[in-house]
Write a protein that holds these residues in place. Structure first.
Motif, short mmCIF file in Angstrom:
data_model
loop_
_atom_site.label_atom_id
_atom_site.label_comp_id
_atom_site.label_asym_id
_atom_site.label_seq_id
_atom_site.Cartn_x
_atom_site.Cartn_y
_atom_site.Cartn_z
N MET A 73 32.74 85.88 24.55
CA MET A 73 30.71 85.89 24.13
C MET A 73 30.34 85.23 25.08
N GLY A 74 29.37 85.89 25.82
CA GLY A 74 28.43 85.05 27.13
C GLY A 74 28.64 85.91 28.62
N GLU A 84 26.07 83.58 22.71
CA GLU A 84 26.05 82.93 22.45
C GLU A 84 25.07 82.26 20.32
N GLU A 295 39.51 83.53 17.25
CA GLU A 295 39.32 83.42 18.79
C GLU A 295 40.15 82.48 19.89
N ARG A 298 38.49 79.34 24.96
CA ARG A 298 37.45 79.26 25.33
C ARG A 298 36.01 80.35 25.90
N GLY A 299 35.59 80.48 27.09
CA GLY A 299 34.66 81.50 27.09
C GLY A 299 34.57 82.84 27.74
N SER A 300 33.79 83.11 28.47
CA SER A 300 34.37 84.86 28.81
C SER A 300 34.69 84.36 30.45
N ALA A 301 34.89 83.36 30.95
CA ALA A 301 34.70 83.48 32.14
C ALA A 301 35.04 84.42 33.20
N ASP A 303 34.24 84.63 36.03
CA ASP A 303 34.94 84.35 38.12
C ASP A 303 36.36 85.12 37.55
N ASN A 311 44.80 84.59 31.73
CA ASN A 311 46.05 84.24 30.26
C ASN A 311 45.70 84.64 29.08
#
Ligand code: NAD
Ligand code: IPM
Ligand code: MN
Length: 373
Positions: A73-74, A84, A295, A298-301, A303, A311
């Motif tokens: 999410m994000g 979030e 889940e 980490r977040g939604s990355a 970038d 990954n």
């Protein structure tokens, strides 16, 4: 037949969930298990199109599932907190997923930032997931006198905080209230010590900051003491700052760490870094007698979203946790062993681990290993 609600979510969520689902399909075939997936288009896209964050209807449909699998999410187009808090935290609270289980395991062949090339890191982080500074009580006052009533409504209690603030010569004040209940502390300790017993772990590390936040973490410590006596398993109390230091200097010393919500959020990102980065770390939001949600840490990355670089291992290992929680312990080991073998061989690595393999390529590698086992 076990029913899984899937929320691919934002950023790299959909890409990594696709690979994780392929792995679970192959596993199901191999182990003669039956999973039925239903996708829920919840996240930034849905919010920007409709203005709706999460409907009651979606929550109701998710409540009929055996488990939920979530990508991330994000989104940079949406103000921080809306998705979030409105989706991730809402689901954790709604389904009372009071355990956030985050195993930190360093697999052979994975680069770690530590000076020793392959320390034996294998830590079960048991993060409390519904209380502490995450209860959402707070406010900002800009001028003069203000009175606010804050309410925390939970199944077992209702807390009202009458807040009166006279700013006098101060320009602005912001505050946030943390809450820990006896019931909340007790149940997370029970889970932690039960897990220690099941895994044959002889020492539970309880984290807090009881030297400063004496009330909340005083209660936390009492609950830990109680559980340690009941289970006859050793415990130690450690301050969160010291744990951060030891995790870098000597992570081998930790086996099972039980930690309040906010410190657990921070320490598990540190744990993710030690185990090879955010792309690898899995997690489960668990209600042992309800609907649990799995889940990656980490977040939604944003970038790297859409570039096929993400990954998927964190999502794949989250499925192993899901399958284990659904009662298929050996099938979960199959996934973990396949991941372990692929990482050890070192031929397939996504860019975050210094390689060139794509998200789908990594999924393929885990699947062919799984078929071979
Ligand atoms: P992030 O975890 O999304 O990214 C941090 C860094 O790690 C980025 O450089 C990213 O490229 C890299 N990374 C993360 N996952 C990776 C993967 N699977 N493979 C390769 N590289 C990976 O954290 P952020 O940038 O602080 O947050 C982005 C958004 O995600 C924000 O909106 C934030 O609120 C949200 N968030 C969501 C969750 C969740 O859904 N559980 C968790 C943390 C952050
Ligand atoms: C996590 C995330 C969440 C948390 C955010 C996105 C609400 O950082 O799952 O670790 O703080 O729990
Ligand atoms: Mn986090």
């Amino acid at each position: 037949m076990q029913k899984i609600g899937v929320i691919p979510g934002d950023g790299i969520g959909p890409e990594v969930i696709e690979q994780a689902r392929r792995v679970v399909d192959v596993l199901a075939e191999k182990r003669k298990l039956e999973f039925e997936f239903e996708e829920f288009p919840v996240g930034a896209g849905h919010y920007l199109k409709t203005g709706e964050v999460l409907s009651e209807e979606t929550i109701h449909r998710l409540s009929r599932k055996d488990a939920i699998l979530l990508g991330a999410m994000g989104d940079p187009r949406v103000a921080p907190g809306i998705l979030e808090k409105g989706i991730l935290l809402r689901l954790r609270f709604h389904f009372d997923q009071f355990v956030n289980l985050r195993p930190v395991k360093l697999f052979e062949g994975v680069p770690t930032p530590l000076s020793e090339s392959s320390p034996k890191i294998d830590i079960q982080f048991v993060r409390e997931n519904t209380e502490d500074f995450y209860v959402g009580l707070g406010g900002r006052v800009k001028e003069g006198l203000s009175k606010t009533e804050l309410t925390l409504l939970r199944r077992t209690f209702e807390a009202k905080f009458d807040v009166g603030i006279d700013l006098k010569d101060e320009e602005e004040l912001a505050f946030q209230i943390g809450v820990i209940t006896r019931h909340g502390a007790r149940r997370i300790m029970e889970f932690a010590f039960e897990l220690a017993k099941r895994k044959g772990i002889g020492l539970v590390t309880s984290v807090d900051k009881a030297n400063v936040l004496t009330d909340m973490y005083g209660l936390w410590r009492e609950a830990c003491e109680e559980a340690a006596q009941k289970y006859k398993i050793d415990k130690e109390f450690q301050y969160v700052d010291a744990v951060a230091l030891h995790m870098v200097r000597n992570p081998q010393r930790f086996k099972l760490v039980v930690v309040p919500n906010l410190f657990g959020d921070i320490l598990t990102d540190l744990g993710a870094a030690l185990q090879g980065g955010l792309g690898i770390a899995p997690s489960g939001n668990i209600n042992p007698s309800g609907v649990s949600m799995f889940e990656p840490v980490r977040g939604s990355a944003p970038d790297i979203a859409g570039k096929g670089m993400a990954n998927p291992i964190g999502a794949i290992l989250s499925c192993a946790l899901m399958v284990e929680t659904l009662g298929h312990v050996e099938a979960a080991r199959d996934i973990e062993n396949a991941v372990k073998a692929v990482l050890k061989a070192g031929r397939h690595r996504t860019p975050d681990l210094g390689g060139k393999t794509s998200t789908a390529g990594m999924g393929d590698a885990v699947i062919s290993q799984l078929r071979m086992q």
